[in-house]
Scaffold this active site. Sequence first.
Site, PDB file in Angstrom:
ATOM      1  N   HIS A 107     -64.749 -37.685  25.387  1.00 44.95           N
ATOM      2  CA  HIS A 107     -64.439 -37.540  26.811  1.00 44.95           C
ATOM      3  C   HIS A 107     -65.547 -38.096  27.711  1.00 44.95           C
ATOM      4  O   HIS A 107     -65.325 -38.325  28.896  1.00 44.95           O
ATOM      5  CB  HIS A 107     -64.139 -36.072  27.150  1.00 44.95           C
ATOM      6  N   ASP A 142     -62.930 -34.914  19.576  1.00 45.97           N
ATOM      7  CA  ASP A 142     -63.683 -35.317  20.769  1.00 45.97           C
ATOM      8  C   ASP A 142     -64.996 -35.987  20.391  1.00 45.97           C
ATOM      9  O   ASP A 142     -66.033 -35.731  21.001  1.00 45.97           O
ATOM     10  CB  ASP A 142     -63.940 -34.113  21.682  1.00 45.97           C
ATOM     11  N   GLY A 213     -72.968 -32.772  31.726  1.00 42.03           N
ATOM     12  CA  GLY A 213     -73.955 -33.811  31.427  1.00 42.03           C
ATOM     13  C   GLY A 213     -74.564 -33.636  30.056  1.00 42.03           C
ATOM     14  O   GLY A 213     -75.080 -34.590  29.473  1.00 42.03           O
ATOM     15  N   ASN A 214     -74.520 -32.403  29.523  1.00 37.24           N
ATOM     16  CA  ASN A 214     -74.980 -32.156  28.158  1.00 37.24           C
ATOM     17  C   ASN A 214     -73.957 -32.617  27.124  1.00 37.24           C
ATOM     18  O   ASN A 214     -74.264 -32.711  25.926  1.00 37.24           O
ATOM     19  CB  ASN A 214     -75.251 -30.671  27.916  1.00 37.24           C
ATOM     20  N   SER A 215     -72.719 -32.863  27.559  1.00 37.10           N
ATOM     21  CA  SER A 215     -71.656 -33.235  26.623  1.00 37.10           C
ATOM     22  C   SER A 215     -72.058 -34.444  25.785  1.00 37.10           C
ATOM     23  O   SER A 215     -72.516 -35.465  26.310  1.00 37.10           O
ATOM     24  CB  SER A 215     -70.377 -33.570  27.386  1.00 37.10           C
ATOM     25  N   GLY A 271     -47.531 -33.629   4.685  1.00 35.88           N
ATOM     26  CA  GLY A 271     -46.134 -33.823   5.062  1.00 35.88           C
ATOM     27  C   GLY A 271     -45.291 -32.575   4.989  1.00 35.88           C
ATOM     28  O   GLY A 271     -44.157 -32.604   4.498  1.00 35.88           O
ATOM     29  N   VAL A 272     -45.823 -31.454   5.504  1.00 37.32           N
ATOM     30  CA  VAL A 272     -45.042 -30.209   5.567  1.00 37.32           C
ATOM     31  C   VAL A 272     -45.298 -29.530   6.907  1.00 37.32           C
ATOM     32  O   VAL A 272     -46.331 -29.749   7.537  1.00 37.32           O
ATOM     33  CB  VAL A 272     -45.410 -29.222   4.441  1.00 37.32           C
ATOM     34  N   ILE A 274     -45.868 -25.757   8.467  1.00 36.96           N
ATOM     35  CA  ILE A 274     -46.345 -24.516   7.862  1.00 36.96           C
ATOM     36  C   ILE A 274     -46.564 -23.443   8.920  1.00 36.96           C
ATOM     37  O   ILE A 274     -46.663 -23.732  10.111  1.00 36.96           O
ATOM     38  CB  ILE A 274     -47.664 -24.749   7.084  1.00 36.96           C
TER      39      ILE A 274
END
Length: 479
Positions: A107, A142, A213-215, A271-272, A274
């Site tokens: 992001h 992310d 800003g720490n992201s 492919g299930v 659940i």
Amino acid sequence: MWRMLWLAGVSLVMVLMQVLTAQARPESLAPLADKVSPAVVNITTTTVIEGRTGPQGIVPEGSPFEDFFREFQDRNGGDNGNRPQRSSALGSGFVISEDGYIVTNNHVIADADEIEIEFFPGDGQPRKLLPAKVIGTDPNTDIALLKVEAPAPLKFVTFGDSDTARVGDWVVAMGNPLGQGFSLSAGIVSARNRELSGSYDDYIQTDAAINRGNSGGPLFNMDGNVVGVNTAILSPNGGSIGIGFSMASNVVSKVVEQLKEFGETRRGWLGVRIQDVDTDVAEAMGLDTAKGALITDVPEGPSKEAGLLAGDVILSFDGTEVADTRSLVRTVGNTEVGKTVRVVVYREGKTETLKVTLGRREDAERQSGDSDDDGADPDVTEKELLGLSIGVLTDKMRNELNLSADIDGLIILSVNEASEAWEKGLRGGDVITEAGQQKVASISALEARISEAEEAGRKSLLLLVRRNGEPRFVALNLQ
């Protein structure tokens, strides 16, 4: 004499404990900061925003004041309102190799036209800025991987084992909070295995101050290894209140490896569909404990080819015990595409082992196609059972409910609001396609399943219910 020896022993133990405590928590974090800070970077992104074609946002389009405000804009800047605008944003990241690979949050750089990396200057050193290109991104976790071309080898940090991080361990967050430049904050691991919104979430919660800003910045352990990527905060006002979340390094490192090699993620796909096994479902199926992942549907894909069925409970995947749906999704996603694995399922009172060759989740998501069970169109009848008013599906009902022609079963006409069925979320318009893990297309078939469960001494009956085409299992008490 013995009392004096005992007191001396106690004193010695207390001195040793103080020494160990001092070793566990250093008097200063400065040596750690000096060690890791050269690898922490500030990230500035620039995005070009198309200019406005008129005074939108000031007055409604067509307003009698529209011409007045257009003339005002022209007098105070000509056609500046129509020119593309440049918007900037700030974030953090860290270097993971001497040749310039940098990790940050997706992001932070999403939709950016330009990305500029600022390196830690050190005392009295000039700012060093380099442009970066995007190698790959993973919105699910992310995480983004960037690359810069530097004239000399860069200082870098390495990933630690986030699974060894314990609640109470000291950690340090570094980054560019609120655009103030390089900053360090310290705290502890407050909790582990936090889940926010994604299927692959594994967040470390910390009270080390994390702000905007720490992201994308790193969360270090006391050895200077990255155990998390600072991603989100929980706050009523946008500032740090001591509840921050860092994506665990053991998740990030696998994502980074794939982005570096392929430019995208390649996750395994079983492919299930659940759902978790609760106590009622476990009792209805004869399971000793409520664990595993219950298969609600098997569309075309690896599992259908391998013979897995709706109603199977996956107990083990590739040698790893399955606790719930979340653990299964993460384990499958971390498994190599194309690998053949052993899947242990619970089916009709006993376990079976099947071999499944995994597909690729990203390919499946792009194609995304489901198939439902086939059935017949029986005569219409109605009856009150299990707190439900039930009828058999007709073509007219399918049209009214926009149901696919290949969906067959019993339609729930209404639900007694005082019943367990209502509490468990069943509503009018839901379709029961299976009872006791067998297809039901008539009222008599459902009644037979109820009788069979009662004769077997079961306290509940397992129903497979579809709503808007989405299946789920519900266990209803028979008493």
